[in-house]
Design a protein around this motif. Structure first.
Motif, short mmCIF file in Angstrom:
data_model
loop_
_atom_site.label_atom_id
_atom_site.label_comp_id
_atom_site.label_asym_id
_atom_site.label_seq_id
_atom_site.Cartn_x
_atom_site.Cartn_y
_atom_site.Cartn_z
N ILE A 172 0.80 -1.25 0.13
CA ILE A 172 0.07 0.15 0.04
C ILE A 172 0.97 1.21 0.04
CG2 ILE A 172 -1.87 1.25 1.23
CD1 ILE A 172 -2.71 -1.42 2.46
N ILE A 173 0.76 2.19 -1.02
CA ILE A 173 1.75 3.26 -1.25
C ILE A 173 0.88 4.63 -0.74
CG2 ILE A 173 3.24 2.26 -2.93
CD1 ILE A 173 1.56 3.98 -5.07
N PRO A 214 11.48 8.66 -2.99
CA PRO A 214 12.91 8.05 -3.40
C PRO A 214 12.91 7.06 -4.01
CG PRO A 214 12.79 7.81 -1.09
CD PRO A 214 11.38 8.67 -1.53
N ILE A 217 7.86 3.53 -3.24
CA ILE A 217 7.55 2.65 -1.97
C ILE A 217 6.90 3.82 -0.96
CG2 ILE A 217 7.52 0.88 -0.24
CD1 ILE A 217 9.52 -0.37 -2.38
N ASN A 218 7.76 4.50 -0.34
CA ASN A 218 7.59 5.51 0.43
C ASN A 218 7.33 7.12 -0.12
OD1 ASN A 218 8.35 3.67 2.87
ND2 ASN A 218 10.03 3.42 1.44
N TRP A 219 6.27 7.59 0.38
CA TRP A 219 5.70 8.78 -0.34
C TRP A 219 5.58 9.90 0.81
CZ3 TRP A 219 5.56 9.57 -5.46
CH2 TRP A 219 5.52 8.44 -6.27
N GLY A 220 6.19 11.03 0.45
CA GLY A 220 6.11 12.37 1.29
C GLY A 220 5.90 13.69 0.49
N ASN A 221 6.20 14.78 0.99
CA ASN A 221 6.42 15.98 0.60
C ASN A 221 4.88 16.32 -0.16
OD1 ASN A 221 8.88 17.20 1.31
ND2 ASN A 221 9.42 15.56 0.04
N HIS A 222 3.68 16.03 0.40
CA HIS A 222 2.34 16.10 0.00
C HIS A 222 2.08 17.54 -0.18
CE1 HIS A 222 1.79 11.79 0.43
NE2 HIS A 222 2.51 11.82 1.70
N ILE B 172 4.65 17.92 4.71
CA ILE B 172 3.47 16.96 5.09
C ILE B 172 4.05 15.41 5.01
CG2 ILE B 172 1.24 16.45 4.45
CD1 ILE B 172 0.72 19.42 3.24
N ILE B 173 3.83 14.83 6.18
CA ILE B 173 4.36 13.46 5.82
C ILE B 173 2.90 12.34 5.86
CG2 ILE B 173 6.39 13.79 7.24
CD1 ILE B 173 5.05 12.68 9.52
N PHE B 174 1.66 12.76 6.14
CA PHE B 174 0.67 12.15 5.99
C PHE B 174 -0.44 12.86 5.29
CE2 PHE B 174 2.86 9.48 9.16
CZ PHE B 174 2.74 8.23 8.40
N GLN B 191 14.27 0.54 9.43
CA GLN B 191 13.00 1.50 9.11
C GLN B 191 12.69 2.19 10.35
OE1 GLN B 191 11.46 1.63 5.68
NE2 GLN B 191 13.56 1.03 5.01
N PRO B 214 12.21 5.08 5.58
CA PRO B 214 13.61 5.00 5.46
C PRO B 214 14.40 6.45 6.01
CG PRO B 214 12.78 5.67 3.09
CD PRO B 214 11.75 5.23 3.87
N ASP B 215 13.28 7.31 6.23
CA ASP B 215 13.95 8.80 6.47
C ASP B 215 12.97 9.82 7.29
OD1 ASP B 215 11.75 9.31 4.57
OD2 ASP B 215 13.26 9.62 2.71
N ILE B 217 10.33 11.13 6.19
CA ILE B 217 9.81 12.17 5.46
C ILE B 217 9.00 11.36 4.38
CG2 ILE B 217 10.24 13.81 3.58
CD1 ILE B 217 12.89 14.26 5.19
N ASN B 218 9.41 10.21 4.08
CA ASN B 218 8.47 9.45 3.02
C ASN B 218 8.12 8.24 3.65
OD1 ASN B 218 9.25 11.00 0.50
ND2 ASN B 218 11.41 10.77 1.32
N TRP B 219 6.83 7.96 3.47
CA TRP B 219 6.13 6.70 4.21
C TRP B 219 5.43 5.84 3.20
CZ3 TRP B 219 7.05 6.03 9.51
CH2 TRP B 219 7.71 7.11 9.97
N GLY B 220 5.46 4.66 3.53
CA GLY B 220 4.83 3.62 2.90
C GLY B 220 4.65 2.31 3.46
N ASN B 221 4.35 1.17 3.00
CA ASN B 221 3.90 -0.15 3.72
C ASN B 221 2.93 -0.13 4.89
OD1 ASN B 221 5.79 -1.86 2.40
ND2 ASN B 221 7.13 -0.66 3.25
N HIS B 222 1.89 0.62 4.24
CA HIS B 222 0.74 1.02 5.08
C HIS B 222 0.04 -0.25 5.57
CE1 HIS B 222 1.40 5.48 4.52
NE2 HIS B 222 1.78 4.92 3.39
#
Lengths: 344, 344
Positions: A172-173, A214, A217-222, B172-174, B191, B214-215, B217-222
């Motif tokens: 889930i991304i 990056p 898979i992991n998303w940010g800066n929305h 914004i992270i989420f 992680q 990983p950082d 800032i960017n989030w995944g694997n929900h």
């Protein structure tokens, strides 16, 4: 700029149901890509249960795969929510359930639909179906993102394939409620980017957001990119289509708008090539509105919705679109024509 | 396990308004951390406009900072939505607006509240205020996440500080609608991890989700971690509190539940130390329910809500909590007591 005269190209009766207890109600909203000599569409196939007298038969998925629950219509524990769903013994159920199926073509007009599903619900987050895929080729891999629906809401899942035979679900991304995710086909300033569509009902109207990653898979800066403009065409919501198209003028985005009377139209947006958070221009009028009978009458009337485009070597742009949540259609134009249209 | 006898520790009149046109209605829902010799709370300060006869005065933020709009009460363009908001000339406004303010203490009981805000709305996504922070120290940096509210919904923003004097907003992270984010204090299997709380109204009830990064800032694997359990205490929603606490038995989470009659309680959850997606146990009964007058009567009655805990060297756990969206209170227990409670 014209509809293909063979529209609709694919209709529900072209599709074999995924199991004997189900029937196909819709074959629509295709993702699209070129693969070797073929044009491949990844269709959303919506199915419900073959109707029975005195019984409601509800489709759902669980660990054993496609399943059916039979309930007497006069069962006191059964509540009809609306045409889309039921409530039974503390649980929600949908009246139709979708999976994703490949259709293959050499000319992009005559398609053969696979007899078996390509992406099928296997995860708890998919128990009410998988819907509305997008395909983007990045390096040598085809990434597919799609909407997964469950009692926890709708989320966007990323998957990948090399060969359109096997597929790997990555995860889930975007968490609920989020759909209409369109990945950019290349990194921009070292980051992958995507359009996405959170549902912020109760505040504003569902809008188009931008995010970066990056690793996909992991998303940010929305960041909120574009909100409905207050017109009758955008009175309910807007959302992204397939991957933005790289042009000399910027990233060309074809997005959908849902307006008064739940009419869907397709519109244009142009984003800065180096900084897609900067909007260069927004099309004033839709490039496609429901007009033909197959766009106005169907399972869900007055819908044109695209999540799949193909740019041909000769500059043509083939926009595949779903009509009325029921069929697949084709609209032929070119990137040049669309850029001209943006300036009108 | 007991409430501190000096409760409530901080009340609205202890706080100077952020500008002359505003008055403080609430000083509540504190994030908490130890910093040098101090205990630092990051309070949510809710303000509205000083009332005027014949006029509604509405607080909001724009590029110029805190602002007020004065509208005659009989203005036909003004609509009262509910106690929380207005609608005026096509725009939504809230009746109160929050910012984040530091309170400092040497003993954790007697606090001095800073005279100026620490985190103040500066971004378009914050124009209806910033709320309910969490602080976690990772290496030598203090990360602060908080809820930002605007016409686009509520999102979670990440910020950081080294000194609790200056602060850097990271992004914004989420995306909306998402709040109640609690970062784990260290990486797990390489992680970073977080609890978060998407709003999936219309499907199930708002639940606690888990994500990795990983950082930061960017989030995944929900993944959905815990849903409301169907009891009257959890009939509306659940959400995470402050950072999970590392114990020999697993990650200890104090979460809030909103139940029948909008009563908030605090409950326990224990997660596997190496795989927090695995739940070890769930507390059967709340550890804290509204009982004292200051928890039952106030701006929003019957609320106990925590987003800040301090683990002392002697094993005590100090749970700071907001009461009735109005004041700051303290509940003293220990990790050992809470783990015992989980097994009851």
């Amino acid at each position: 700029m014209e509809r293909h005269k063979a529209n609709p190209l694919i209709v529900p009766k072209d599709v074999k149901a995924s199991n004997a207890a189900y029937q196909v109600l819709g074959a629509f909203n295709p993702a699209a890509t070129s693969f070797k000599k073929e044009i491949i569409l990844l269709l959303r196939i919506a199915e419900n249960c073959v109707p029975e007298k005195d019984y409601v038969t509800i489709p759902f998925y669980d660990v054993n795969g496609a399943n059916t629950i039979r309930i007497r219509k006069d069962d006191k524990d059964l509540t009809f929510k609306d045409t889309r769903g039921y409530f039974y013994k503390g649980k929600d159920y949908l009246s139709t359930i979708s999976h994703l199926r490949i259709a293959r073509s050499l000319d992009g007009v005559n398609f053969l639909v696979d007899h078996t599903p390509f992406i099928y619900p296997t995860l708890p987050e998919e128990c009410f179906g998988v819907e509305d895929a997008r395909i983007v080729k990045i390096k040598d891999l085809y990434y597919i993102n799609y909407t997964a629906v469950s009692g926890d809401g709708y989320v966007t899942i990323l998957a990948s394939t090399e060969d359109f035979i096997s597929v790997q679900k990555i995860g889930i991304i975007f968490p609920p409620l989020n759909k209409d995710v369109a990945l950019f086909p290349e990194k921009i300033k070292g980051q992958y980017m995507a359009l996405h569509r959170p549902d912020n009902k109760g505040f504003g109207l569902p809008s188009i957001w931008l995010a970066s990653s990056p690793d996909l898979i992991n998303w940010g800066n929305h960041k909120c990119l574009l909100r409905p403009n207050g017109s009758k065409e955008e009175s309910q919501k807007i959302g992204g289509g397939s991957s933005p198209i790289k042009t000399d003028s910027g990233w060309l985005v074809i997005y959908h708008a849902k307006g008064d009377d739940s009419v869907y139209t397709l519109k244009l947006l142009l984003l800065d090539i180096d900084d897609p958070s900067r909007i260069i221009s927004i099309g004033k009028t839709p490039i496609l509105s429901p007009q033909e009978t197959y766009e106005k009458d169907g399972f869900f009337p007055n819908v044109v919705f695209t999540n799949g485009t193909i740019e041909k070597d000769n500059g043509e742009l083939w926009i595949y679109y779903g009509a009325c949540d029921e069929t697949v259609c084709l609209f032929k134009t070119s990137v040049f024509e669309l850029l001209l249209r943006l300036n009108k």
